[in-house]
Each structure stands twice: as structure tokens, then as C-alpha cells.
Design a protein around this motif. Structure first.
Motif, PDB file in Angstrom:
ATOM      1  N   GLU A 220      -7.077 -73.332  36.352  1.00  0.00           N
ATOM      2  CA  GLU A 220      -7.347 -72.714  35.042  1.00  0.00           C
ATOM      3  C   GLU A 220      -7.002 -71.239  35.080  1.00  0.00           C
ATOM      4  O   GLU A 220      -7.229 -70.552  36.074  1.00  0.00           O
ATOM      5  CB  GLU A 220      -8.836 -72.882  34.715  1.00  0.00           C
ATOM      6  CG  GLU A 220      -9.285 -72.188  33.437  1.00  0.00           C
ATOM      7  CD  GLU A 220     -10.786 -72.330  33.201  1.00  0.00           C
ATOM      8  OE1 GLU A 220     -11.222 -72.150  32.047  1.00  0.00           O
ATOM      9  OE2 GLU A 220     -11.518 -72.608  34.179  1.00  0.00           O
ATOM     10  N   HIS A 221      -6.447 -70.760  33.966  1.00  0.00           N
ATOM     11  CA  HIS A 221      -6.284 -69.324  33.736  1.00  0.00           C
ATOM     12  C   HIS A 221      -6.718 -68.997  32.314  1.00  0.00           C
ATOM     13  O   HIS A 221      -6.599 -69.825  31.400  1.00  0.00           O
ATOM     14  CB  HIS A 221      -4.835 -68.886  33.911  1.00  0.00           C
ATOM     15  CG  HIS A 221      -4.455 -68.518  35.315  1.00  0.00           C
ATOM     16  ND1 HIS A 221      -5.180 -67.631  36.082  1.00  0.00           N
ATOM     17  CD2 HIS A 221      -3.404 -68.914  36.089  1.00  0.00           C
ATOM     18  CE1 HIS A 221      -4.602 -67.484  37.262  1.00  0.00           C
ATOM     19  NE2 HIS A 221      -3.536 -68.267  37.296  1.00  0.00           N
ATOM     20  N   THR A 222      -7.191 -67.771  32.135  1.00  0.00           N
ATOM     21  CA  THR A 222      -7.371 -67.223  30.793  1.00  0.00           C
ATOM     22  C   THR A 222      -6.073 -66.516  30.410  1.00  0.00           C
ATOM     23  O   THR A 222      -5.559 -65.680  31.163  1.00  0.00           O
ATOM     24  CB  THR A 222      -8.545 -66.246  30.750  1.00  0.00           C
ATOM     25  OG1 THR A 222      -9.766 -66.961  31.010  1.00  0.00           O
ATOM     26  CG2 THR A 222      -8.652 -65.568  29.390  1.00  0.00           C
ATOM     27  N   VAL A 223      -5.548 -66.878  29.240  1.00  0.00           N
ATOM     28  CA  VAL A 223      -4.221 -66.432  28.811  1.00  0.00           C
ATOM     29  C   VAL A 223      -4.308 -65.824  27.417  1.00  0.00           C
ATOM     30  O   VAL A 223      -4.934 -66.393  26.519  1.00  0.00           O
ATOM     31  CB  VAL A 223      -3.240 -67.628  28.790  1.00  0.00           C
ATOM     32  CG1 VAL A 223      -1.854 -67.190  28.349  1.00  0.00           C
ATOM     33  CG2 VAL A 223      -3.183 -68.293  30.167  1.00  0.00           C
ATOM     34  N   ALA A 224      -3.679 -64.671  27.247  1.00  0.00           N
ATOM     35  CA  ALA A 224      -3.575 -64.047  25.933  1.00  0.00           C
ATOM     36  C   ALA A 224      -2.213 -64.368  25.316  1.00  0.00           C
ATOM     37  O   ALA A 224      -1.189 -64.334  26.005  1.00  0.00           O
ATOM     38  CB  ALA A 224      -3.752 -62.535  26.036  1.00  0.00           C
ATOM     39  N   VAL A 225      -2.221 -64.679  24.034  1.00  0.00           N
ATOM     40  CA  VAL A 225      -0.981 -64.895  23.282  1.00  0.00           C
ATOM     41  C   VAL A 225      -0.532 -63.528  22.756  1.00  0.00           C
ATOM     42  O   VAL A 225      -1.236 -62.899  21.964  1.00  0.00           O
ATOM     43  CB  VAL A 225      -1.210 -65.882  22.124  1.00  0.00           C
ATOM     44  CG1 VAL A 225       0.083 -66.082  21.336  1.00  0.00           C
ATOM     45  CG2 VAL A 225      -1.742 -67.214  22.650  1.00  0.00           C
ATOM     46  N   THR A 226       0.630 -63.055  23.201  1.00  0.00           N
ATOM     47  CA  THR A 226       1.119 -61.727  22.815  1.00  0.00           C
ATOM     48  C   THR A 226       2.518 -61.843  22.223  1.00  0.00           C
ATOM     49  O   THR A 226       3.201 -62.863  22.400  1.00  0.00           O
ATOM     50  CB  THR A 226       1.175 -60.781  24.038  1.00  0.00           C
ATOM     51  OG1 THR A 226       2.386 -61.015  24.769  1.00  0.00           O
ATOM     52  CG2 THR A 226      -0.027 -60.962  24.955  1.00  0.00           C
ATOM     53  N   PRO A 227       2.994 -60.813  21.544  1.00  0.00           N
ATOM     54  CA  PRO A 227       4.362 -60.850  21.000  1.00  0.00           C
ATOM     55  C   PRO A 227       5.428 -61.003  22.081  1.00  0.00           C
ATOM     56  O   PRO A 227       6.540 -61.452  21.795  1.00  0.00           O
ATOM     57  CB  PRO A 227       4.490 -59.504  20.287  1.00  0.00           C
ATOM     58  CG  PRO A 227       3.096 -59.050  20.031  1.00  0.00           C
ATOM     59  CD  PRO A 227       2.284 -59.581  21.152  1.00  0.00           C
ATOM     60  N   ASP A 228       5.077 -60.624  23.295  1.00  0.00           N
ATOM     61  CA  ASP A 228       6.020 -60.709  24.410  1.00  0.00           C
ATOM     62  C   ASP A 228       5.865 -61.978  25.229  1.00  0.00           C
ATOM     63  O   ASP A 228       6.460 -62.116  26.301  1.00  0.00           O
ATOM     64  CB  ASP A 228       5.851 -59.493  25.325  1.00  0.00           C
ATOM     65  CG  ASP A 228       6.104 -58.181  24.601  1.00  0.00           C
ATOM     66  OD1 ASP A 228       7.048 -58.130  23.796  1.00  0.00           O
ATOM     67  OD2 ASP A 228       5.340 -57.228  24.828  1.00  0.00           O
ATOM     68  N   GLY A 229       5.050 -62.919  24.731  1.00  0.00           N
ATOM     69  CA  GLY A 229       4.828 -64.159  25.451  1.00  0.00           C
ATOM     70  C   GLY A 229       3.438 -64.232  26.049  1.00  0.00           C
ATOM     71  O   GLY A 229       2.602 -63.354  25.828  1.00  0.00           O
ATOM     72  N   PRO A 230       3.148 -65.275  26.811  1.00  0.00           N
ATOM     73  CA  PRO A 230       1.820 -65.439  27.383  1.00  0.00           C
ATOM     74  C   PRO A 230       1.534 -64.389  28.448  1.00  0.00           C
ATOM     75  O   PRO A 230       2.400 -64.065  29.267  1.00  0.00           O
ATOM     76  CB  PRO A 230       1.862 -66.844  27.986  1.00  0.00           C
ATOM     77  CG  PRO A 230       3.305 -67.164  28.166  1.00  0.00           C
ATOM     78  CD  PRO A 230       4.045 -66.408  27.134  1.00  0.00           C
ATOM     79  N   ARG A 231       0.318 -63.862  28.430  1.00  0.00           N
ATOM     80  CA  ARG A 231      -0.128 -62.896  29.435  1.00  0.00           C
ATOM     81  C   ARG A 231      -1.342 -63.471  30.153  1.00  0.00           C
ATOM     82  O   ARG A 231      -2.392 -63.690  29.529  1.00  0.00           O
ATOM     83  CB  ARG A 231      -0.473 -61.565  28.793  1.00  0.00           C
ATOM     84  CG  ARG A 231      -1.066 -60.555  29.775  1.00  0.00           C
ATOM     85  CD  ARG A 231      -1.462 -59.264  29.092  1.00  0.00           C
ATOM     86  NE  ARG A 231      -2.244 -58.431  30.009  1.00  0.00           N
ATOM     87  CZ  ARG A 231      -2.863 -57.302  29.654  1.00  0.00           C
ATOM     88  NH1 ARG A 231      -2.782 -56.868  28.420  1.00  0.00           N
ATOM     89  NH2 ARG A 231      -3.558 -56.611  30.544  1.00  0.00           N
ATOM     90  N   VAL A 232      -1.221 -63.727  31.446  1.00  0.00           N
ATOM     91  CA  VAL A 232      -2.338 -64.244  32.233  1.00  0.00           C
ATOM     92  C   VAL A 232      -3.311 -63.099  32.513  1.00  0.00           C
ATOM     93  O   VAL A 232      -2.924 -62.072  33.082  1.00  0.00           O
ATOM     94  CB  VAL A 232      -1.838 -64.870  33.549  1.00  0.00           C
ATOM     95  CG1 VAL A 232      -3.007 -65.292  34.425  1.00  0.00           C
ATOM     96  CG2 VAL A 232      -0.939 -66.067  33.252  1.00  0.00           C
TER      97      VAL A 232
END
Length: 242
Positions: A220-232
Motif C-alpha cells: 500500500e501507498h498513499t498517493v496524491a493526484v497532481t497535474p504532473d501525475g501520481p505522487r507517492v
């Protein structure tokens, strides 16, 4: 959240360093608890709906939510470790399944496939995609390898609370469910077994294992949805990323 995520990653790495044949699960939990508190955080699971520990530790056929106890790791075990950290009111959540010493080739393949499934799911966490694109990517990797997705357990949103909407199944057709938008933060977490997908809850009302006692893996990872793609957000360098 990235700062909380960095503490999560550091703590899981510390647990991995101490995981060896003979170590008690309670000792691993103590190590994690003390490290998190020293970083100014709080282990989110501790006290969550009555859960008694910092870590969820789940050996072998146990998929998730194992309570750390007197079980001692044995060579060849698979030990799943799931951890949330709350820091400054924000939560990050991650999990890893660790081998104890040398493991069987099929057990290693299970770990590799679960990790690959997580990576495939993360790759779909992009603005404009649909939530089920994540689910479908995970399912495809797992089932093409001949393993099973646990269908009664899901990933989830995470942020100010441990478990938020939306729920994220690890299976399903692509192109459905809500649109992914900038700023969403998601806990993506494949939970898979080497045998059948069915699970049961133990008498402690927390621990969940495969019905057929087949080996399980959980990443599992926590991932942010950003304009530049996924950020772990749950990596040791997460707090430094921009």
C-alpha cells in the motif's frame, strides 16, 4: 501528508531491519510506536475503533489487521505490516509484506506480483482517469499471474481521517466510478492471495485470513493526484518532493 508519509516510510524500514527469525511481533510494534512518537507523530491505528497497537502485523495466510502478539517470526514467513501515521492532523497510510530470511520461490513471486499490482494501480492515479482504472489495473496484474484479489477488502481515500471516501476496490472494469481530480489523496492497496479470494474474520474481530490458508500479500501507498501525475506520499523522500 508528505511529512506524515515520510515517517511512515522510515518506520516501516526500521521494522524491516528488525524483522528476523525469533523476533516477537510485540517487539516490532514497540519499536514502531517509539519511533513515531519521537518524530512528533501518532500511530493512527493505535486506539482506532479500539485497535490496541501501532502496527497491524499479519503473518502468512493472514491478509490484514493482525494484532501484534507473542508470535515469533520464523524463517520462510511472510509478514505483512500496515501502518498509519497522523502528523499535524493529517494521515498517511502504507503497507508492505516482508520475507523472513529465504522464502519459497512461489512466495517471492506472490510478493513481486502484489508490488507490481500496486505500481500499476498508482500509474492510473491521474487527473481525468476514473477511479475504476486503478481497480482494473490491479486486478489485471494479479489475475494474469494466477493469483486472487481479495474482493471484500478495499483501498480508500485518506487525509484528515484514516478512512475516507472513495472506496477503491482492487477489481472491476475500467472507465467507471468518479473522475480523479487534482488534490485527491488515495490509499491504494492490493490485498491478494496465492489461492482463493475468500477470507474470514478471526475471533478477535480484527484479524482477517484467507479461508483456504493460502499465503497472502499486501502492499500500500498513499498517493496524491497532481497535474504532473501520481505522487507517492509514503516514501522516505516524500516530505522533500515538490
Amino acid at each position: 501528508m508528505a511529512r506524515a508519509g515520510a515517517v511512515v516510510a522510515e518506520t516501516l524500514a526500521l521494522v524491516a531491519e528488525h524483522l528476523e527469525p525469533g523476533v516477537e511481533m510485540r517487539e516490532l510494534d514497540r519499536i514502531a510506536d517509539e519511533h513515531i512518537e519521537a518524530q512528533g507523530g501518532h500511530p493512527t491505528s493505535k486506539g482506532y475503533k479500539g485497535f490496541p497497537a501501532a502496527l497491524c502485523i499479519s503473518p502468512n495466510a493472514m491478509v490484514v489487521h493482525g494484532i501484534p502478539d507473542g508470535y515469533r517470526a520464523r524463517k520462510g514467513d511472510l509478514i505483512s505490516v500496515d501502518l498509519g501515521v497522523t502528523l499535524d492532523g493529517l494521515v498517511a497510510d502504507s503497507a508492505v509484506t516482508l520475507p523472513v530470511g529465504e522464502i519459497a520461490p512461489e512466495a517471492q513471486r506472490l510478493l513481486d506480483v502484489c508490488s507490481e499490482a500496486l505500481a500499476a494501480g498508482i500509474e492510473q492515479a491521474r487527473v481525468g482517469n476514473r477511479l475504476s482504472d486503478i481497480s482494473h489495473a490491479v486486478q489485471t496484474v494479479v489475475e494474469e499471474a494466477g493469483f486472487s484479489v481479495v474482493r471484500s477488502l478495499v483501498g480508500h481515500g485518506v487525509g484528515r481521517s484514516y478512512h475516507e471516501d472513495p472506496q477503491i476496490p482492487n477489481y472491476g472494469p475500467p472507465g467507471r466510478a468518479p473522475l480523479l481530480q487534482e488534490g485527491m489523496t488515495l490509499a491504494i492497496e492490493p490485498m491478494i492471495t496465492a489461492g482463493e479470494p475468500d477470507v474470514y474474520v478471526h475471533a478477535d474481530e480484527w484479524s482477517i485470513s484467507s479461508v483456504d490458508e493460502s499465503l497472502a500479500a499486501h502492499f500500500e501507498h498513499t498517493v496524491a493526484v497532481t497535474p504532473d501525475g501520481p505522487r507517492v506520499l509514503t516514501s522516505t523522500g516524500a516530505a522533500l518532493l515538490r
